[in-house]
Write a protein that holds these residues in place. Structure first.
Motif, PDB file in Angstrom:
ATOM      1  N   SER A 171      46.640  52.542  44.890  1.00  0.00           N
ATOM      2  CA  SER A 171      46.296  52.165  46.154  1.00  0.00           C
ATOM      3  C   SER A 171      46.577  50.549  46.572  1.00  0.00           C
ATOM      4  CB  SER A 171      44.890  52.577  46.728  1.00  0.00           C
ATOM      5  OG  SER A 171      44.010  52.085  46.074  1.00  0.00           O
ATOM      6  N   ARG A 172      46.694  49.995  45.503  1.00  0.00           N
ATOM      7  CA  ARG A 172      46.831  48.415  45.811  1.00  0.00           C
ATOM      8  C   ARG A 172      47.962  47.892  45.008  1.00  0.00           C
ATOM      9  NH1 ARG A 172      42.142  47.764  43.677  1.00  0.00           N
ATOM     10  NH2 ARG A 172      41.013  48.281  45.591  1.00  0.00           N
ATOM     11  N   VAL A 173      48.553  46.794  45.456  1.00  0.00           N
ATOM     12  CA  VAL A 173      49.618  46.066  44.812  1.00  0.00           C
ATOM     13  C   VAL A 173      49.102  44.575  44.812  1.00  0.00           C
ATOM     14  CG1 VAL A 173      51.921  45.320  44.652  1.00  0.00           C
ATOM     15  CG2 VAL A 173      51.126  47.731  45.602  1.00  0.00           C
ATOM     16  N   ARG A 174      49.378  43.928  43.604  1.00  0.00           N
ATOM     17  CA  ARG A 174      49.143  42.551  43.845  1.00  0.00           C
ATOM     18  C   ARG A 174      50.431  41.756  42.981  1.00  0.00           C
ATOM     19  NH1 ARG A 174      43.964  41.086  43.992  1.00  0.00           N
ATOM     20  NH2 ARG A 174      42.350  42.409  43.936  1.00  0.00           N
ATOM     21  N   SER A 175      50.530  40.355  43.575  1.00  0.00           N
ATOM     22  CA  SER A 175      51.368  39.523  43.086  1.00  0.00           C
ATOM     23  C   SER A 175      51.175  38.102  43.403  1.00  0.00           C
ATOM     24  CB  SER A 175      52.669  40.075  44.008  1.00  0.00           C
ATOM     25  OG  SER A 175      53.646  39.396  43.449  1.00  0.00           O
ATOM     26  N   ILE A 176      51.667  37.205  42.721  1.00  0.00           N
ATOM     27  CA  ILE A 176      51.696  35.685  42.860  1.00  0.00           C
ATOM     28  C   ILE A 176      52.779  35.057  43.213  1.00  0.00           C
ATOM     29  CG2 ILE A 176      49.265  35.814  41.537  1.00  0.00           C
ATOM     30  CD1 ILE A 176      51.172  34.417  39.121  1.00  0.00           C
ATOM     31  N   THR A 177      52.663  33.847  43.536  1.00  0.00           N
ATOM     32  CA  THR A 177      53.994  33.120  43.542  1.00  0.00           C
ATOM     33  C   THR A 177      53.347  31.459  43.723  1.00  0.00           C
ATOM     34  OG1 THR A 177      55.912  32.602  44.912  1.00  0.00           O
ATOM     35  CG2 THR A 177      53.875  32.611  46.062  1.00  0.00           C
TER      36      THR A 177
END
Length: 188
Positions: free
Chosen positions: A134-140
């Protein structure tokens, strides 16, 4: 969509006649070429090397079932093979059963701003929902303003950091000394 992680054939038509499928270890060279060429020389050879190191073959061996390649079929009568147009390397968190993670995404420069990246993200969101996430994470990187703007347009919110840089929350030394990052989360 139930697909074995070793599937190499096209899964189904995608955006504008393109096809989408899960990657195979034999796709590694094409991905490495894209990581070298698609960023317009950003960071010179050192930048290209850093991008290539972020997508080792192991992602195509162990996270193929949640990663995606978009290809343009070869023109009739040619033998050049399908041309890579976009990719998304993502996986299901082994630690947090509610979370998936987008590790790296690329869209061929000629295919940018046509909705291909958004369609690829949506496909990933659908895929991880099918796995009960139910959750998506990412970084930049904080200097990657295009990525920051893109993720916020895609419904990600920037998580609080330990400092603000040009109005953006930043996590100092997130990936090691001098490797600050902006952290995103999107609830599905």
């Amino acid at each position: 969509m139930t697909v074995r992680s070793t599937d190499h054939e096209s899964l189904e038509p995608f955006v504008s006649g393109l096809t989408v499928r899960h990657p195979h270890p034999s796709d590694h060279a094409a991905l490495q070429g894209a990581l070298t060429d698609w960023w317009g020389g950003m960071g010179g050879e050192a930048g290209a090397q850093q991008r290539r190191l972020l997508v080792p073959r192991l992602f195509l061996q162990h996270f193929a079932g949640t990663s995606l390649l978009v290809e343009e079929p070869e023109p009739a009568g040619t033998r050049g093979g399908a041309a890579l147009r976009a990719f998304l390397i993502g996986f299901l968190s082994q630690t947090d059963p509610d979370t998936a993670y987008i590790h790296f995404v690329g869209v061929h420069p000629e295919a940018q701003r046509g909705g291909l990246g958004s369609a690829l993200y949506q496909r990933f969101f659908d895929l991880v929902r099918e796995h009960g996430r139910s959750r998506v994470r990412s970084i930049t990187s904080p200097v990657n303003r295009n990525s920051i703007a893109y993720h916020t347009r895609m419904g990600f919110r920037i998580e609080a950091g330990d400092r603000t840089e040009d109005g953006v929350e930043v996590h100092t030394d997130y990936d090691g000394p001098g490797l600050d990052r902006v952290s995103f989360v999107r609830e599905l």
